[in-house]
Design an enzyme around this catalytic site. Structure first.
Site, PDB file in Angstrom:
ATOM      1  N   GLN A   1      45.281  61.703  27.885  1.00 33.95           N
ATOM      2  CA  GLN A   1      44.077  61.585  27.075  1.00 33.95           C
ATOM      3  C   GLN A   1      43.271  60.389  27.572  1.00 33.95           C
ATOM      4  O   GLN A   1      43.755  59.264  27.497  1.00 33.95           O
ATOM      5  CB  GLN A   1      44.514  61.375  25.611  1.00 33.95           C
ATOM      6  CG  GLN A   1      43.464  61.665  24.589  1.00 33.95           C
ATOM      7  CD  GLN A   1      42.984  63.100  24.625  1.00 33.95           C
ATOM      8  OE1 GLN A   1      43.772  64.012  24.843  1.00 33.95           O
ATOM      9  NE2 GLN A   1      41.679  63.288  24.464  1.00 33.95           N
TER      10      GLN A   1
ATOM     11  N   GLU B   1      49.168  50.773  42.972  1.00 34.50           N
ATOM     12  CA  GLU B   1      50.600  50.666  43.291  1.00 34.50           C
ATOM     13  C   GLU B   1      50.766  50.278  44.754  1.00 34.50           C
ATOM     14  O   GLU B   1      49.881  50.502  45.581  1.00 34.50           O
ATOM     15  CB  GLU B   1      51.293  52.005  43.047  1.00 34.50           C
ATOM     16  CG  GLU B   1      51.120  52.549  41.636  1.00 34.50           C
ATOM     17  CD  GLU B   1      51.710  51.632  40.590  1.00 34.50           C
ATOM     18  OE1 GLU B   1      52.852  51.181  40.777  1.00 34.50           O
ATOM     19  OE2 GLU B   1      51.025  51.355  39.592  1.00 34.50           O
TER      20      GLU B   1
ATOM     21  N   VAL C   1      60.975  38.142  33.878  1.00 39.49           N
ATOM     22  CA  VAL C   1      60.936  39.378  33.101  1.00 39.49           C
ATOM     23  C   VAL C   1      61.006  40.526  34.084  1.00 39.49           C
ATOM     24  O   VAL C   1      60.184  40.602  35.007  1.00 39.49           O
ATOM     25  CB  VAL C   1      59.651  39.485  32.250  1.00 39.49           C
ATOM     26  CG1 VAL C   1      59.632  40.805  31.488  1.00 39.49           C
ATOM     27  CG2 VAL C   1      59.553  38.311  31.282  1.00 39.49           C
TER      28      VAL C   1
ATOM     29  N   SER D   1      61.950  44.856  34.464  1.00 35.12           N
ATOM     30  CA  SER D   1      62.354  46.104  33.818  1.00 35.12           C
ATOM     31  C   SER D   1      63.047  47.034  34.810  1.00 35.12           C
ATOM     32  O   SER D   1      63.886  47.832  34.425  1.00 35.12           O
ATOM     33  CB  SER D   1      61.143  46.799  33.195  1.00 35.12           C
ATOM     34  OG  SER D   1      60.102  46.899  34.124  1.00 35.12           O
ATOM     35  N   ASN D   2      62.700  46.905  36.078  1.00 34.15           N
ATOM     36  CA  ASN D   2      63.290  47.779  37.090  1.00 34.15           C
ATOM     37  C   ASN D   2      64.106  46.900  38.044  1.00 34.15           C
ATOM     38  O   ASN D   2      63.549  46.206  38.888  1.00 34.15           O
ATOM     39  CB  ASN D   2      62.137  48.510  37.808  1.00 34.15           C
ATOM     40  CG  ASN D   2      62.604  49.301  39.016  1.00 34.15           C
ATOM     41  OD1 ASN D   2      63.802  49.471  39.251  1.00 34.15           O
ATOM     42  ND2 ASN D   2      61.654  49.773  39.799  1.00 34.15           N
TER      43      ASN D   2
ATOM     44  N   ARG E   1      63.738  41.121  45.558  1.00 37.96           N
ATOM     45  CA  ARG E   1      63.655  40.182  44.432  1.00 37.96           C
ATOM     46  C   ARG E   1      64.995  40.048  43.719  1.00 37.96           C
ATOM     47  O   ARG E   1      65.331  38.988  43.217  1.00 37.96           O
ATOM     48  CB  ARG E   1      62.564  40.611  43.453  1.00 37.96           C
ATOM     49  CG  ARG E   1      62.804  41.945  42.781  1.00 37.96           C
ATOM     50  CD  ARG E   1      61.678  42.270  41.823  1.00 37.96           C
ATOM     51  NE  ARG E   1      61.874  43.574  41.192  1.00 37.96           N
ATOM     52  CZ  ARG E   1      61.034  44.106  40.327  1.00 37.96           C
ATOM     53  NH1 ARG E   1      59.923  43.480  40.007  1.00 37.96           N
ATOM     54  NH2 ARG E   1      61.270  45.291  39.804  1.00 37.96           N
TER      55      ARG E   1
ATOM     56  N   TYR F   1      57.937  30.497  36.361  1.00 37.33           N
ATOM     57  CA  TYR F   1      58.122  31.933  36.144  1.00 37.33           C
ATOM     58  C   TYR F   1      58.357  32.591  37.503  1.00 37.33           C
ATOM     59  O   TYR F   1      57.599  32.339  38.457  1.00 37.33           O
ATOM     60  CB  TYR F   1      56.878  32.543  35.476  1.00 37.33           C
ATOM     61  CG  TYR F   1      57.054  34.024  35.244  1.00 37.33           C
ATOM     62  CD1 TYR F   1      57.782  34.494  34.147  1.00 37.33           C
ATOM     63  CD2 TYR F   1      56.524  34.959  36.133  1.00 37.33           C
ATOM     64  CE1 TYR F   1      57.981  35.840  33.949  1.00 37.33           C
ATOM     65  CE2 TYR F   1      56.728  36.312  35.939  1.00 37.33           C
ATOM     66  CZ  TYR F   1      57.450  36.751  34.837  1.00 37.33           C
ATOM     67  OH  TYR F   1      57.662  38.087  34.645  1.00 37.33           O
TER      68      TYR F   1
ATOM     69  N   TYR G   1      49.531  42.576  48.004  1.00 35.78           N
ATOM     70  CA  TYR G   1      50.060  43.112  46.751  1.00 35.78           C
ATOM     71  C   TYR G   1      50.530  41.982  45.846  1.00 35.78           C
ATOM     72  O   TYR G   1      51.674  41.524  45.911  1.00 35.78           O
ATOM     73  CB  TYR G   1      51.193  44.109  47.040  1.00 35.78           C
ATOM     74  CG  TYR G   1      51.683  44.846  45.811  1.00 35.78           C
ATOM     75  CD1 TYR G   1      50.807  45.623  45.053  1.00 35.78           C
ATOM     76  CD2 TYR G   1      53.010  44.764  45.405  1.00 35.78           C
ATOM     77  CE1 TYR G   1      51.246  46.297  43.927  1.00 35.78           C
ATOM     78  CE2 TYR G   1      53.465  45.446  44.282  1.00 35.78           C
ATOM     79  CZ  TYR G   1      52.577  46.201  43.548  1.00 35.78           C
ATOM     80  OH  TYR G   1      53.025  46.865  42.431  1.00 35.78           O
TER      81      TYR G   1
ATOM     82  N   GLU H   1      49.986  41.566  38.149  1.00 32.16           N
ATOM     83  CA  GLU H   1      49.896  40.818  36.890  1.00 32.16           C
ATOM     84  C   GLU H   1      51.091  39.890  36.688  1.00 32.16           C
ATOM     85  O   GLU H   1      51.025  38.995  35.857  1.00 32.16           O
ATOM     86  CB  GLU H   1      49.721  41.783  35.706  1.00 32.16           C
ATOM     87  CG  GLU H   1      50.991  42.468  35.202  1.00 32.16           C
ATOM     88  CD  GLU H   1      51.558  43.507  36.155  1.00 32.16           C
ATOM     89  OE1 GLU H   1      50.815  43.972  37.038  1.00 32.16           O
ATOM     90  OE2 GLU H   1      52.756  43.833  36.014  1.00 32.16           O
TER      91      GLU H   1
END
Ligand SMILES: *[C@@H]1O[C@H](CO)[C@@H](O)[C@H](O)[C@H]1NC(C)=O
Ligand SMILES: *[C@@H]1O[C@H](CO)[C@@H](O)[C@H](O)[C@H]1NC(C)=O
Length: 342
Positions: free
Chosen positions: A59, A122, A176, A178-179, A186, A225, A236, A239
Site C-alpha cells: 500500500q 541496498e 544493535v 538484527s541479522n 562485522r 556505537y 555504502y 542509517e
C-alpha cells in the site's frame, strides 16, 4: 531549458530572409502566449513521476499533490497509478519488487523515449537479478555518489541555533544487530573485540530487541556505537552511521567503505574507523582507554553541524524532479550489474 531548434534567430539564418524571420518570430511569440492570457508565460506543467511499485509496501502512502513541495521540490507529482504509464515523464522501479517477481517491467507498453529509473538503497550483497536488467534503465537512484540521482542515507548540514546538550555517558560500546551471521565481517570483528571490550548488544539477534523509539536514547548512553555495515561496498554508509550513531549523539566506530569515503561525508575526527588499527585488540584498547578530553574532539562537530536523515522514499523520489533538468538524456545502463558491483 534547451533552446535547440526553437529560436527565431536560428531559423533566421536558415531562411536567409528578414521577412521570414519576422514572420517566425511573430508566430513564436503567439505560440508562447497561446495558453497564457494576459501575456504572462505559463508556468511549465508539473513532471509526473510514476512509481511502479512502492518500495517494501503493498500500500503506497498518500501522495497528495503537494507531497514534493514539503521537501522543497516544486512542480513534481508522484503517483502510483499505473494508468499513467503512457503519459508519465519518468517511471521508477524499485529493485526489491523486481527481484522477488512481485512487480514486472511493462516493457511492451513502454512509450518510446520514456526515461526509466532503477532505484535501490541496498548493497550489491543483497541485490540479485541485475544481469537481466541490462539495457533498460536510463538513470539510477541510489546511495552511490556516482548515481544520476544520488540519495545518501544522511548528511551533515550547518547548525542553526544552539548545539544540543550531549547525552550523559555511562558505558563504553553498544551495537544493535538484527541479522547476525558468522560469515559477515562485522560478526567476525565483533567476536574479536568482545574478549577485550565490553560491548552491549541489542536487537533481534541478541534477544534484546529495542522498540523503535527506545533505540536512540539507549545507544546515546554509550561513548561508542558499532556502526558496522552488513556488507562492505563502495559508498555504502547507512542509517547505522547517520542515525544510530551521529544523530543519537554517540561516536560511530565504522566498518564499511574506506576512511576516505566517510571523510567525504563527515569530519575526519567524527568517527573511529576500524581500518585505523592493525588488530581488533588494538581497537579495543583504544576505545576502552578513551579519556574525556580526547573524546570531546569526536563530538566537536555538533557545535556547528547537525544531522539530516533521508529515510523517506517520498523525498527520494521527489529528488528525481529536482535533478531532472540536468539528467543525461539518451543514456542507458547497458550493464547495470557491472556498474553496481564496481
Ligand atoms: C488513474 O489514472 C486514470 C487516468 O488518469 C484515472 O482515470 C483513474 O481514476 C486513476 N485511478 C486512481 C485510483 O486514481
Ligand atoms: C587523554 O588521552 C590523550 C591521548 O591518549 C593524551 O594525549 C592526553 O594526555 C590524555 N589526557 C588526560 C587528561 O589524561
Amino acid at each position: 531549458m534547451s533552446n535547440d531548434g526553437c529560436c527565431p534567430t536560428q531559423r533566421h539564418r536558415a531562411l536567409g530572409t528578414l521577412a521570414g524571420a519576422a514572420l517566425l518570430s511573430t508566430l513564436w511569440v503567439l505560440w508562447q502566449l497561446r495558453s497564457a492570457p494576459g501575456g504572462v508565460p505559463a508556468a511549465p506543467p508539473p513532471l509526473t513521476v510514476l512509481i511502479w511499485h512502492w518500495p517494501f509496501a503493498d500500500q503506497p502512502p498518500e501522495l497528495p499533490g503537494n507531497t514534493c513541495v514539503r521537501y522543497g521540490v516544486a512542480r513534481c507529482r508522484l503517483s502510483t497509478n499505473r494508468s499513467l504509464l503512457a503519459s508519465a515523464d519518468v517511471v521508477v522501479f524499485h529493485h526489491r519488487e523486481l527481484q522477488t517477481g512481485w512487480a514486472r517491467l511493462p516493457l511492451a507498453e513502454r512509450p518510446p523515449g520514456q526515461p526509466w529509473v532503477w532505484a535501490s538503497m541496498e548493497s550489491p550483497s543483497h541485490t540479485r537479478g541485475l544481469r537481466r536488467l541490462g539495457g533498460i534503465f536510463n538513470w539510477v537512484l541510489s546511495y552511490r555518489r556516482d548515481s544520476d540521482i544520488f540519495v545518501p542515507y544522511g548528511r551533515l548540514e550547518p547548525l542553526e541555533g544552539p548545539a544540543r546538550p550531549l547525552p550523559a555517558k555511562s558505558r563504553v560500546a553498544s551495537w544493535v544487530v538484527s541479522n547476525f551471521q558468522e560469515r559477515q565481517r562485522r560478526v567476525q570483528l565483533y567476536r574479536q573485540l568482545a574478549p577485550h571490550l565490553q560491548v552491549d548488544v541489542f536487537g533481534r539477534a541478541s534477544g534484546r530487541p529495542l522498540c523503535a523509539h527506545c533505540l536512540l536514547p539507549t545507544v546515546a548512553r554509550y561513548l561508542f556505537y558499532l556502526a558496522f555495515e552488513n556488507s562492505q561496498h563502495r559508498d555504502y554508509i547507512t542509517e547505522k552511521f547517520w542515525r544510530n550513531a551521529l544523530a543519537a549523539g554517540t561516536v560511530p566506530v565504522v566498518l564499511g567503505p574506506p576512511r576516505a569515503t566517510y571523510e567525504a561525508f563527515a569530519p575526519a575526527d567524527a568517527f573511529v574507523h576500524v581500518d585505523d588499527f592493525g588488530t581488533a585488540q588494538e581497537l579495543a584498547a583504544f576505545l576502552a582507554g578513551m579519556n574525556a578530553s580526547r573524546y570531546r574532539h569526536y563530538l566537536a562537530w555538533r557545535d556547528r553541524l547537525r544531522v539530516r536523515l533521508f529515510g523517506d522514499w517520498r523525498e527520494r523520489f521527489c529528488a528525481i524532479c529536482a535533478h531532472y533538468p540536468r539528467l543525461p538524456r539518451g543514456q542507458v545502463y547497458q550493464d547495470l550489474e557491472g556498474w553496481f558491483q564496481a
